[in-house]
Design an enzyme around this catalytic site. Structure first.
Site, PDB file in Angstrom:
ATOM      1  N   LYS A 122    -136.467  19.554-101.595  1.00 43.52           N
ATOM      2  CA  LYS A 122    -137.018  19.734-102.943  1.00 43.52           C
ATOM      3  C   LYS A 122    -138.545  19.783-102.877  1.00 43.52           C
ATOM      4  CE  LYS A 122    -137.254  17.437-107.396  1.00 43.52           C
ATOM      5  NZ  LYS A 122    -136.762  16.404-108.288  1.00 43.52           N
ATOM      6  N   GLU A 182    -139.041  14.040 -92.178  1.00 39.18           N
ATOM      7  CA  GLU A 182    -137.873  14.262 -91.311  1.00 39.18           C
ATOM      8  C   GLU A 182    -137.487  15.739 -91.311  1.00 39.18           C
ATOM      9  OE1 GLU A 182    -138.156  11.965 -93.637  1.00 39.18           O
ATOM     10  OE2 GLU A 182    -137.327  10.034 -92.980  1.00 39.18           O
ATOM     11  N   GLY A 203    -133.060  15.030-106.594  1.00 42.64           N
ATOM     12  CA  GLY A 203    -132.483  15.370-105.280  1.00 42.64           C
ATOM     13  C   GLY A 203    -131.017  15.003-105.177  1.00 42.64           C
ATOM     14  N   ARG A 204    -130.655  13.812-105.640  1.00 40.50           N
ATOM     15  CA  ARG A 204    -129.271  13.351-105.509  1.00 40.50           C
ATOM     16  C   ARG A 204    -128.343  13.990-106.538  1.00 40.50           C
ATOM     17  NH1 ARG A 204    -132.938   9.601-106.816  1.00 40.50           N
ATOM     18  NH2 ARG A 204    -132.829   8.484-108.794  1.00 40.50           N
ATOM     19  N   GLU A 213    -129.475   4.872-105.175  1.00 40.34           N
ATOM     20  CA  GLU A 213    -130.855   5.335-105.380  1.00 40.34           C
ATOM     21  C   GLU A 213    -131.157   5.444-106.877  1.00 40.34           C
ATOM     22  OE1 GLU A 213    -132.700   9.306-104.070  1.00 40.34           O
ATOM     23  OE2 GLU A 213    -133.231   8.040-102.382  1.00 40.34           O
ATOM     24  N   HIS A 265    -106.538  -0.749 -92.132  1.00 34.61           N
ATOM     25  CA  HIS A 265    -106.404  -1.382 -90.812  1.00 34.61           C
ATOM     26  C   HIS A 265    -107.735  -1.925 -90.331  1.00 34.61           C
ATOM     27  CE1 HIS A 265    -102.235  -0.152 -90.249  1.00 34.61           C
ATOM     28  NE2 HIS A 265    -102.594   0.877 -91.016  1.00 34.61           N
ATOM     29  N   LYS A 309    -142.024   4.942 -96.236  1.00 33.07           N
ATOM     30  CA  LYS A 309    -142.588   6.217 -95.753  1.00 33.07           C
ATOM     31  C   LYS A 309    -144.050   6.024 -95.369  1.00 33.07           C
ATOM     32  CE  LYS A 309    -139.842   9.178 -98.809  1.00 33.07           C
ATOM     33  NZ  LYS A 309    -139.879  10.127 -99.902  1.00 33.07           N
TER      34      LYS A 309
HETATM   35  O1  LIG Z   1    -135.406  17.147-100.851  1.00 37.46           O
HETATM   36  P1  LIG Z   1    -136.544  16.346-100.345  1.00 37.46           P
HETATM   37  O2  LIG Z   1    -137.787  16.523-101.169  1.00 37.46           O
HETATM   38  O3  LIG Z   1    -136.820  16.666 -98.884  1.00 37.46           O
HETATM   39  O4  LIG Z   1    -136.171  14.821-100.441  1.00 37.46           O
HETATM   40  C1  LIG Z   1    -135.088  14.300 -99.741  1.00 37.46           C
HETATM   41  C2  LIG Z   1    -134.689  12.968-100.273  1.00 37.46           C
HETATM   42  O5  LIG Z   1    -135.753  12.054-100.158  1.00 37.46           O
HETATM   43  C3  LIG Z   1    -135.795  11.199-101.283  1.00 37.46           C
HETATM   44  O6  LIG Z   1    -136.888  11.557-102.060  1.00 37.46           O
HETATM   45  C4  LIG Z   1    -135.909   9.775-100.877  1.00 37.46           C
HETATM   46  O7  LIG Z   1    -136.952   9.607 -99.973  1.00 37.46           O
HETATM   47  C5  LIG Z   1    -134.508  11.471-102.013  1.00 37.46           C
HETATM   48  O8  LIG Z   1    -134.573  11.159-103.354  1.00 37.46           O
HETATM   49  C6  LIG Z   1    -134.321  12.916-101.737  1.00 37.46           C
HETATM   50  O9  LIG Z   1    -133.015  13.337-101.993  1.00 37.46           O
END
Ligand SMILES: O=P(O)(O)OC[C@H]1O[C@](O)(CO)[C@@H](O)[C@@H]1O
Length: 562
Positions: free
Chosen positions: A211, A217, A284-285, A370, A401, A525
């Site tokens: 987003k 990452e 995002g979620r 979240e 199990h 972060k």
């Molecule tokens: O889509 P992006 O901006 O890479 O963010 C990834 C995820 O990181 C977060 O902002 C949490 O760090 C989530 O809310 C989001 O889904």
């Protein structure tokens, strides 16, 4: 009283009435509730779309449900719901509307943000996605060397990974089996390594989903993926995708971006013509039914994707219009409040009886935790009541199990959702389809055992020696919701996800928290950025605590760095 003029939740008469009711109800027994009301099994059940929702095995009476609905009315859950659907800025800490419901609105709907109807934009992107997905699926879109794309690797994290990865698993039976789909999220290089090691770069499309397009990452993994691709396709001569470097033509055929941030996408070297856009009013979620679902759309095809959106819409409409008494997301949200706030339950298990739902609970963890893992209310004050639960679970019967022992005989109250399907997916062999009844027999047996247990008398009657009777007794009274659908289809998946989205909404509304921000992820972060130079260059980092300092030194030593 709150700054916003609302009475503190735990001081409202409705809250007090629930607390009193909880005391009066005491150790209510499900056995007794069922004995007192023979029709409870059907009276305490609702339908929404294809979902049959049985809530009879809950520690509630009609009075409990009425009092919970009164709490929802007092906290104006439906008022906030209407504001959300209208596109008002209910995400107050980020000053944004919350409009994931617009992602599945019909073409002729009108939903305005700052005076502009956002629905045509939603459908324009969906149409572009469909055109692109069709070209990849048909082989019309080829890679840099002219080879057909056979592998799709989605690079993203959190909401830009969990949704598409989950939905791909859920709908595997609907996917193009001639193609390979992988999902890379972890910044641990092993994730990308394992995802691409057996793939031909010439046949691989990377979808970079972010987003913000600033997530470290994702940008790191995407950069490494670009290196891997260019090393192979350019013979290592160019690792750059800068215009004129020679690499940009390969990147253009093998990289697309899903983002709200065109500038950062361009900075990365992806042509914005190859970007599928969404908007900052999609959290995002809450985003896998937006452009973030492109990998899924390539896997299942645009028609199936649209069926999934139709499923979402069924539950959106239900949540928007159904009266409180029969509003399923409202009910599920309130039941969670009953246990979390009035029974001290700390967690909530989601236990799907479907192999295909193996990633469903992990997806819900982000959606729920979240959203509602907050201790500060909308008014900026600390809440004085419990908020979101720990959400956990894996598919049955594996859990049976492993950890069901604790649910049956442990000391904690763990409300659980059981999700199952009447029919197995069509492509299973007849022999494997026959196993479905055994799976579902386990499903029904578990909710029965959890609810009604086994008394000492019943155990004794089986001839069990006295000393073993307490061990073999099941107290029961463990509450469960059963969600049963005819079959796992794209529409049913959409219905399930929307159901949980709105359940989470209801709880956040009652607790008076902003379910749509996520400030709690920021500190880690920032600290990671500060610590990294200490790990790599041995840089002095000011203000490190003694524990972290020692850990960094030990890490460097073990890593062979001095
Ligand atoms: O889509 P992006 O901006 O890479 O963010 C990834 C995820 O990181 C977060 O902002 C949490 O760090 C989530 O809310 C989001 O889904």
């Amino acid at each position: 009283m709150n700054a916003d003029g609302r009475t503190r939740l735990n001081q409202t008469p409705e809250w007090t009435a629930l607390a009193k009711h909880r005391e009066e109800l005491g150790e209510v027994r499900l056995r007794e509730l069922f004995a007192a009301e023979p029709g409870r099994g059907t009276a305490y059940a609702l339908r929404v779309g294809d979902l049959y929702v049985d809530y009879s095995k809950h520690l509630v009476t009609d009075d409990t449900l009425r009092l919970l609905r009164e709490l929802a009315a007092a906290t104006d859950v439906f008022g906030l719901r209407d504001a959300m659907f209208r596109g008002e800025k209910i995400n107050t800490t980020e000053d944004r509307p919350v409009l994931h419901t617009a992602l599945r609105a019909p073409r002729d709907a009108v939903i305005e943000v700052d005076g502009e109807n956002v629905v045509p934009g939603v459908h324009a992107v969906l149409d572009r996605m469909a055109g692109f997905a069709d070209r990849v699926r048909s082989g019309a879109w080829t890679g840099h060397t002219g080879k057909r794309i056979r592998n799709v690797v989605n690079i993203g994290i959190g909401g830009s990974d969990l949704g598409p990865a989950m939905a791909y698993e859920v709908l595997r039976a609907y996917t193009d089996r001639s193609m390979t789909f992988r999902f890379v999220s972890n910044v641990d290089g092993a994730d990308l390594h394992e995802a691409v090691r057996d793939l031909d770069p010439a046949e691989t499309l990377f979808i970079v989903a972010s987003k913000t397009f600033t997530t470290i990452e994702t940008v790191t993994n995407a950069t490494s993926a670009r290196g891997w691709l260019l090393d192979a396709l350019d013979g290592g001569t160019s690792r750059s995708s800068e215009v004129g470097s020679g690499g940009e033509a390969a990147v253009a055929k093998h990289f697309v971006a899903l983002s709200t941030n065109a500038e950062k996408v361009a900075d990365f070297g992806i042509d914005v013509d190859n970007m599928f856009e969404f908007w900052d009013w999609v959290g995002g979620r809450y985003s896998y039914d937006s452009a973030i679902g492109l990998s899924l759309m390539i896997a299942i095809g645009p028609d199936r994707f649209r069926e999934m959106l139709d499923g979402f819409r069924i539950v959106d409409e239900h949540f928007r219009t159904a009266p409180a008494e029969s509003n399923v997301p409202l009910l599920l949200g309130l039941l969670g409040i009953w246990y979390g706030n009035f029974h001290d339950a700390q967690s909530h298990a989601v236990l799907p009886y479907s192999h295909y739902l193996s990633k469903f609970t992990a997806y819900l963890q982000q959606l729920d935790m979240e959203s509602n893992g907050k201790y500060v209310g909308r008014d900026g004050r600390e809440v004085e009541w419990q908020t979101g639960p720990v959400v956990w679970g894996t598919p049955g019967t594996n859990g049976q199990h492993a950890y069901y022992q604790l649910i049956h005989q442990g000391t904690k109250l763990i409300p659980a959702d059981f999700i199952g399907f009447a029919r197995p997916v069509a492509e299973l062999s007849e022999e494997l389809k026959a196993q479905h009844d055994l799976l579902m027999a386990n499903f029904f047996a578990q909710t029965q055992a959890l609810a009604f247990g086994k008394t000492p008398q019943e155990v004794r009657a089986e001839g069990v020696p006295d000393e073993l009777v307490p061990h073999k007794t099941f107290q029961g009274n463990h509450p469960t919701t059963t969600i049963l659908a005819p079959e796992l289809t794209p529409s049913v998946l959409g219905q399930l996800v929307a159901l949980y989205e709105h359940k989470v909404f209801v709880q956040g509304a009652v607790w008076n928290i902003d379910s749509f921000d996520q400030w709690g992820v920021e500190l880690g972060k920032v600290l990671a950025k500060r610590v990294e130079p200490a790990l790599t260059e041995g840089a002095e980092v000011e203000g490190l605590d003694a524990s972290t300092e020692a850990l960094v030194a030990t890490y460097r030593e073990l890593r062979g760095r001095q």
